[in-house]
Design a protein around this motif. Structure first.
Motif: not given
Length: 292
Positions: A79-80, A82, A90, A92, A94, A108, A110, A112, A127, A281
């Protein structure tokens, strides 16, 4: 890659693969399983887009067969990052060619994490970025260190915020499916569960349609952890059943579960599947609060 966030009392390390928590130090005391492969090589994976195994290891999505791994692909996917500061981070993910080869939807995620004093707060936002309804399941799988000190696993217990009678289904150890027509055990007016290894000789305890959103991990009258969650409707409780007497207990809020033993193999028919409309979402939240 590993990332660390800190508060006054907590230091939490998270791996970019699956945004999995790998360490929770509370007042310099480890509260999470260390991923020792002798017991279980994970610590707190997030389960998406499926929980547990599929019947015959195959699922049919939109008329095509797919081989999604047990507990989904997220826990093994990079995961990235962000956003990050000293006390929060956090991640993300996709959808891409790799994810769509096993799960044919655009999405997507996300995830946190935020530290506030002795509490770790987390949110998972799913999402639907595709042009069709997106079915999925999602679950948590944190493994909390038990026992903590030079004592016994059996010295600890769980307390639930509401009382209810549960008829727990039987897990088929050969297939990993759940036989909802066979009761493994009945818990009358469950509000407290004393820990012992024998309860897990036949895999996890599965509580369906839970009426609580908080679990306390306690030693006698002393609370060590308060685990609060929202967006989940079942709970798995597990420690390995291979006679190694692992030093952790997994508390697993789920929305969904492994395939039923009589499942028809169609992914969209899975128990407790979430059907997310185009552009919508869904948010899941939870927190761990630690005590000495």
């Amino acid at each position: 890659m590993l990332y660390t966030i800190k508060s006054n009392n907590l230091e939490v390390t998270i791996e970019s693969v699956g945004a999995e928590i790998k360490s929770i130090l509370f007042d310099n005391e480890q509260r999470l399983h260390d991923s020792n492969k002798k017991y279980w090589g994970r610590s707190a994976p997030i389960l998406f887009p499926n929980i547990g195994k599929f019947k015959n290891d195959i699922t049919n999505i939109k008329g095509k067969d797919y081989k999604l791994p047990k507990h989904g692909f997220l826990r093994d996917t990079e995961m990235e990052v962000v956003k990050q500061n000293d006390y929060s981070i956090s991640f993300s993910l996709k959808s891409n060619e790799s994810t769509k080869s096993v799960y044919p939807f655009d999405f997507e995620l996300i995830i946190n994490y935020t530290l506030i004093n002795n509490r770790l707060e987390s949110s998972i936002l799913v999402k639907n970025t595709s042009n069709e309804v997106m079915p999925f399941n999602l679950g948590l799988h944190p493994a909390f260190k038990v026992p903590l000190y030079s004592d016994k696993f059996e010295d600890y217990h769980l307390e639930f915020s509401n009382m209810k009678t549960y008829h727990t289904p039987s897990v088929d150890l050969t297939t990993g499916t759940i036989d909802f027509n066979k009761v493994f055990r009945t818990f009358e007016n469950l509000s407290r569960l004393d820990l012992n290894y024998q309860d897990y000789d036949f895999d996890a305890i599965v509580l369906n349609d839970i009426n609580f959103d908080n679990i306390l991990l306690k030693k006698q009258d002393k609370t060590l952890l308060s685990f609060t969650f929202d967006g989940f409707n079942s709970l798995g409780i597990w420690t390995p059943n291979n006679n190694v007497f692992a030093n952790f207990i997994c508390l697993e809020p789920w929305h969904g579960c492994a395939d039923a033993s009589d499942h028809d193999g169609i992914y969209e028919h899975k128990k407790d599947i979430i059907n997310l409309n185009v552009g919508d979402s869904k948010l899941f939240t939870y927190s761990f609060e630690f005590y000495k």
